[in-house]
Structures are given as structure tokens and as C-alpha cells.
Design a protein around this motif. Sequence first.
Motif, short mmCIF file in Angstrom:
data_model
loop_
_atom_site.label_atom_id
_atom_site.label_comp_id
_atom_site.label_asym_id
_atom_site.label_seq_id
_atom_site.Cartn_x
_atom_site.Cartn_y
_atom_site.Cartn_z
N CYS A 9 0.85 -1.19 0.00
CA CYS A 9 0.00 0.00 0.00
C CYS A 9 0.89 1.24 0.00
CB CYS A 9 -0.92 0.00 1.22
SG CYS A 9 -1.93 1.50 1.41
N THR A 10 0.59 2.18 -0.88
CA THR A 10 1.37 3.41 -1.00
C THR A 10 0.45 4.62 -0.96
OG1 THR A 10 3.04 2.29 -2.34
CG2 THR A 10 3.03 4.68 -2.40
N LEU A 68 3.37 0.81 3.01
CA LEU A 68 3.19 -0.37 3.85
C LEU A 68 3.52 -1.60 3.01
CD1 LEU A 68 -0.28 0.43 5.49
CD2 LEU A 68 1.99 1.09 6.31
N GLU A 69 4.34 -2.47 3.57
CA GLU A 69 4.69 -3.71 2.88
C GLU A 69 4.57 -4.87 3.85
OE1 GLU A 69 8.25 -5.65 0.11
OE2 GLU A 69 8.63 -3.86 1.31
N LEU A 70 3.75 -5.84 3.49
CA LEU A 70 3.52 -7.00 4.34
C LEU A 70 4.28 -8.19 3.80
CD1 LEU A 70 2.10 -8.37 6.71
CD2 LEU A 70 0.14 -8.77 5.20
N LEU A 71 5.22 -8.69 4.60
CA LEU A 71 5.96 -9.90 4.26
C LEU A 71 5.42 -11.05 5.11
CD1 LEU A 71 9.54 -8.35 4.00
CD2 LEU A 71 7.86 -8.74 2.17
N VAL A 72 6.11 -12.17 5.05
CA VAL A 72 5.61 -13.35 5.73
C VAL A 72 5.55 -13.15 7.24
CG1 VAL A 72 6.03 -15.80 6.19
CG2 VAL A 72 6.41 -14.87 3.90
N ASP A 73 6.61 -12.57 7.81
CA ASP A 73 6.70 -12.50 9.25
C ASP A 73 6.79 -11.08 9.81
OD1 ASP A 73 9.14 -11.95 8.18
OD2 ASP A 73 10.30 -13.18 9.57
N PHE A 129 10.31 1.47 9.84
CA PHE A 129 10.30 0.62 11.03
C PHE A 129 9.51 -0.64 10.70
CE2 PHE A 129 6.54 3.29 11.51
CZ PHE A 129 5.55 2.40 11.91
N THR A 130 9.75 -1.69 11.49
CA THR A 130 9.07 -2.97 11.27
C THR A 130 8.33 -3.41 12.53
OG1 THR A 130 10.97 -4.32 11.95
CG2 THR A 130 10.84 -3.67 9.62
N LEU A 131 7.28 -4.18 12.31
CA LEU A 131 6.51 -4.79 13.39
C LEU A 131 6.35 -6.27 13.08
CD1 LEU A 131 3.67 -2.11 13.76
CD2 LEU A 131 5.66 -2.40 15.25
N PRO A 132 6.51 -7.15 14.06
CA PRO A 132 6.37 -8.59 13.79
C PRO A 132 4.90 -8.96 13.59
CG PRO A 132 6.73 -8.23 16.13
CD PRO A 132 6.87 -6.88 15.47
N THR A 133 4.65 -9.89 12.69
CA THR A 133 3.29 -10.36 12.44
C THR A 133 3.09 -11.81 12.85
OG1 THR A 133 3.85 -11.07 10.19
CG2 THR A 133 3.08 -8.81 10.48
N THR A 134 4.15 -12.50 13.21
CA THR A 134 4.03 -13.94 13.50
C THR A 134 3.16 -14.22 14.69
OG1 THR A 134 6.10 -13.80 14.74
CG2 THR A 134 6.22 -14.53 12.44
N THR A 135 3.05 -13.30 15.64
CA THR A 135 2.23 -13.53 16.83
C THR A 135 0.79 -13.14 16.62
OG1 THR A 135 2.79 -11.32 17.69
CG2 THR A 135 4.16 -13.18 18.38
#
Length: 202
Positions: A9-10, A68-73, A129-135
Motif C-alpha cells: 500500500c502506498t 506499507l509492505e507485508l511480508l511473511v513474518d 520501522f518494522t513490526l512482527p506479524t508472526t504472533t
Amino acid sequence: MISHPSRHCTVELQALPSRIGQVRRIVSAQLRYWHLDPLIDRAALGVTELLSNVHRHARPDKSCVVELELLVDRLTVSVRDHDPRLPVVADAAEDAALSTCGRGLAMVAAMSESWGARPEGEDGKVVWFTLPTTTTARPQPARSPRRAPEQQPALRRPETHPTPTPVTAAPVVTTPVVTAPAPAVAHAATAPPTPARSAVPG
């Protein structure tokens, strides 16, 4: 201009106070669409701080791009502007003085998994900055199907038959029958009849 590919998303905007709230709403809506609701508060806070820095410090203009860029984790949030000077984290005194306009990169560093800045071409930079998504969206391992309770064979107890209780016959008591002799009938002796007497004297 807003583009919404599957995991990207841009948003292009002018980093003005009147636009920051709008970008926060866009970021929140996109994360809900990606089912990342637990990350909304931190992502919106981080975007606010980065855009506030652009508004205060970027030159020659305030135009920027939020991505915004969503990767696997992990989720990566970045802001690109046209000022090549890389930011530095303010000390505590300076950060307190700017608390009415934004808490700066110290807040971004505290609430994110990682952050950084890099030059972008000859006349710009990117702060991210990054935020974890695995949890938040970890898939559950597949489990073998369990048989429904009604399909499970019921455990049967071994059939037991009660031991027959021997029946003891009551002893037959034979009562002797006593035959009484017939009672003797006494016959009174029949007296000879008495001759009748004449009531007339002779």
C-alpha cells in the motif's frame, strides 16, 4: 494517489497536520483488510511520528510517500521524503521539548521491532520501522480429524451372569393321620311301660 496491491500500500501526501489524521485512518483500514488488527495502534503511532518529523524538518517541501509492505513474518512501514539529511534520535531534553508536536524517533524505536534510515537517490531518504506479524496471524498446524463421539465404539463391559443360587427344597414333614374311634353311643335301657291305673276306685 493510493495503490492497494495484494500486500503493498502506498500513499502520497503533503506532510501537513491536517493530512496526518487522514493517513492514520488509511493505515488502520489497510491493516484491518490484512487481518492485522493487533498492529493498528503501533503502526498508526509510528506513521504519525515519521510524518511529524517530515513536517518539522524536511526541506525543500513537505511532500512524501508512506508505504506499507507485508511480508511473511513482518510489516514494514516507511516514509520517503525529499530531504537527503538522515535523522538522528533526539536526546531526552530535546524530545521533551518537542512533545507537543511529536515524540520523534525515540518513540518509533521503543515501540517497533527495528527501525532505520537510508538515502534514497541524490535528493531524498527513507525512514522505516518494522513490526512482527508472526504472533498475530500464525497459522494453526493441521490436526488429524477426530472421530465424533457418536462414532467411537462404546466400551462394553464383559457380560456377567449371576451365579444361580441353589434352591433347597423344604423338607416334607409327613404328619401321621390319627383316626379316632367312633364315639360309643350309650343306649339307655328301655324300661318296660308302666301299666296305667284307673282313676275310679273299685
